[in-house]
Design a protein around this motif. Structure first.
Motif, PDB file in Angstrom:
ATOM      1  N   ALA A 162      38.723  41.233  39.402  1.00 45.91           N
ATOM      2  CA  ALA A 162      37.547  40.549  38.874  1.00 45.91           C
ATOM      3  C   ALA A 162      37.883  39.105  38.497  1.00 45.91           C
ATOM      4  CB  ALA A 162      36.993  41.296  37.665  1.00 45.91           C
ATOM      5  N   LEU A 163      39.066  38.904  37.903  1.00 45.28           N
ATOM      6  CA  LEU A 163      39.498  37.545  37.563  1.00 45.28           C
ATOM      7  C   LEU A 163      39.668  36.691  38.824  1.00 45.28           C
ATOM      8  CD1 LEU A 163      42.144  38.191  34.764  1.00 45.28           C
ATOM      9  CD2 LEU A 163      40.110  36.749  34.558  1.00 45.28           C
ATOM     10  N   LYS A 164      40.253  37.293  39.842  1.00 43.64           N
ATOM     11  CA  LYS A 164      40.434  36.588  41.106  1.00 43.64           C
ATOM     12  C   LYS A 164      39.090  36.228  41.726  1.00 43.64           C
ATOM     13  CE  LYS A 164      42.841  37.065  45.556  1.00 43.64           C
ATOM     14  NZ  LYS A 164      43.655  37.981  46.406  1.00 43.64           N
ATOM     15  N   ASP A 165      38.151  37.175  41.653  1.00 43.01           N
ATOM     16  CA  ASP A 165      36.814  36.940  42.202  1.00 43.01           C
ATOM     17  C   ASP A 165      36.111  35.803  41.469  1.00 43.01           C
ATOM     18  OD1 ASP A 165      34.425  37.654  43.794  1.00 43.01           O
ATOM     19  OD2 ASP A 165      33.609  38.292  41.865  1.00 43.01           O
ATOM     20  N   GLN A 166      36.210  35.804  40.122  1.00 43.39           N
ATOM     21  CA  GLN A 166      35.590  34.725  39.343  1.00 43.39           C
ATOM     22  C   GLN A 166      36.217  33.375  39.682  1.00 43.39           C
ATOM     23  OE1 GLN A 166      32.986  34.649  37.502  1.00 43.39           O
ATOM     24  NE2 GLN A 166      32.534  36.803  37.120  1.00 43.39           N
TER      25      GLN A 166
END
Length: 522
Positions: A162-166
């Motif tokens: 999720a952090l990578k996606d953001q």
């Protein structure tokens, strides 16, 4: 925490998170002070990710996309205004206060719980070390073997993902801003002289109308379609009896579930305006809008009727509208219908009285731009048609509004939402086509379309972004000009009718009615 409603289930939470295993190992190894600081920071970060996932969940459900950390904060003011119009100011203030309280508690409690957990690990170092080792081995085994529970992998790394996606979203947003500025400076008709724009519509009274949330689902969904299709077919016959004929097709909207202005500006600019940054870029540019093309000819007056506009609207300049009537300039004294400031039938009558019935100055033709709002969520209460000669100042709608369903009727029940949404589309289509039947003439050309699909509560989680579009005229030469578009006869587009990107409409329309391209290049 998943970031979409469809992934929300018990199996999502019955997994081993890699981040927790790594975090436990780090906490065990650190001295007391840095451990407590790191634990508190991890709790805050976890709370932030939880909030972002919840925002993603809401945005995916209502707007068909995830939350954009860079661009979407401004939409909260619109959301608050929508709630206030739908459920009232008192309840809205209570809801907003409740949400703020819950978010603050989430940050505080997760930070405290992470500190408590790190202290627990430190007090039982040997046991915690063995437990962390076992958890790590199990995670690696489950990941290597691809073990799943109800189709969900047991080894999870969703927080890191999720952090990578953001991070990717933020990076892509910043890149998109620079790239789109270059795209917006290229315009196939940017240098076309006014004399070479829409020459085949000179002398016509052209009306562009957007119907709020009028999407493909209204025409094809099993619950909404029977009523909407029957209305479209009945109104096609009524218009034909009055001498009007129509052709209809599909456009794929740049937005879904809301942010109607993105659909309006995409259609009028010929650019794909899918986010707020692109919208701001175009509004600040001199890229030719379809409405401004009519003004540039010098042969048309341009007028906007915007019952949904309740504050300053600087976009009027980019649209090239000589005059705009907002919600407070149409003389309405009746009740609001939830978000919608006034019924569409009343708006159309005011358009007739204030604009359409009056000849433009200096023998010009007229191009009008209307935004109809009665089919805006939450679709309760819905107006009903009244005799046109009884509309007056709108007070006639008092009893209709009181007898209608409260907004809670649709806000809390998807089945009710779908049924009432269908009725709202029927109402607006009926009002618009009755206006044309009653007041249209040999020179009237009506183009009407949806701005976007309704949200997922109505259209479903896997709906397309297509919206219907129709061109209606009494003069057969008008429809002859678009014969090669292969659109469906009548107001109801066939399932296999051509589907264009909404951004393709401007150039095709200009070309169809005789405009000569003179590109303005980057």
């Amino acid at each position: 925490m998943p970031n979409s409603m469809v992934r929300l289930g018990p199996s999502t939470f019955l997994r081993i998170p890699a981040e927790a295993v790594i975090g436990a190992a780090v906490m065990i190894a650190l001295p007391r002070r840095p451990r407590i600081v790191l634990a508190a920071l991890c709790g805050v970060a976890l709370a932030a990710m939880t909030v972002l996932n919840l925002l993603d969940m809401g945005f995916n459900q209502y707007l068909g996309r995830g939350f954009n950390v860079v661009l979407d904060w401004s939409l909260f003011a619109d959301a608050e205004s929508y709630l206030e119009d739908s459920v009232g100011r008192t309840q809205t203030l209570a809801l907003v206060a409740g949400v703020i309280t819950v978010v603050l508690l989430l940050f505080v409690l997760l930070a405290l719980s992470m500190v408590r957990l790190s202290n627990l690990l430190a007090r039982h170092t040997a046991l915690a070390t063995r437990g962390t080792l076992v958890a790590g081995v199990v995670w690696i085994t489950c990941s290597s073997l691809g073990l799943q529970l109800s189709g969900v992998p047991l080894a999870a790394d969703t927080t890191a993902a999720a952090l990578k996606d953001q991070a990717h979203r933020i990076s892509n947003t910043l890149k998109d801003e620079a790239e789109f500025q270059k795209v917006a400076r290229v315009d196939a008709f940017g240098n076309t002289p006014g004399s070479q724009l829409v020459p085949d519509l000179r002398g016509k009274d052209v009306v562009f109308t957007f119907i709020e949330s009028y999407g493909r689902s209204a025409v094809e969904d099993p619950i909404m379609a029977p009523g909407v299709d029957a209305t479209l077919d009945a109104r096609t016959k009524a218009l034909a009896k009055a001498g009007f004929h129509a052709k209809s097709g599909w456009l794929t909207s740049a937005t879904y579930g809301g942010s109607s202005w993105l659909g309006h500006s995409t259609t009028m600019s010929g650019l794909w305006i899918s986010n707020q940054q692109r919208y701001r870029t175009v509004m600040a540019s001199d890229h030719l809008s379809l409405t401004d093309a009519f003004k540039k000819t010098g042969a048309f007056d341009t007028v906007g009727v915007m019952p949904g506009v309740q504050k300053a609207w600087p976009e009027q300049k980019w649209y090239g509208l000589d005059k705009v009537y907002n919600a407070f300039q149409l003389g309405y004294q009746g009740p609001k219908f939830s978000w919608s400031t006034m019924p569409d039938q009343y708006t159309l009558q005011q358009f007739q009285d204030r604009v359409h019935s009056k000849k433009p100055t200096d023998g010009k033709s007229r191009m009008s731009f209307l935004i109809l709002t009665s089919s805006h969520t939450p679709w309760a209460p819905i107006p009903k048609m009244v005799p046109w000669n009884q509309l007056g100042d709108g007070s006639v709608f008092n009893g209709i509004e009181k007898a209608g369903h409260p907004s809670s009727y649709t806000l809390t029940d998807d089945t009710h939402s779908r049924a009432e949404y269908g009725k709202s589309v029927q109402y607006t289509v009926t009002a618009l086509t009755e206006w044309l039947e009653r007041y249209g003439n040999d020179n009237t050309v009506l183009v009407f379309l949806g701005d976007h699909q309704p949200n997922a509560h109505v259209s479903g989680n896997h709906a397309s972004r297509d919206v219907p579009i129709s061109v209606v005229a009494k003069d057969p030469k008008v429809l002859d000009r678009i014969a090669n578009w292969n659109w469906t006869e009548g107001l109801r587009p066939a399932h296999n009718a051509p589907v264009w990107q909404m951004s393709a409409f401007r150039d095709r329309f200009l070309a169809a009615f005789g405009s000569t391209p003179h590109p303005k290049k980057n």
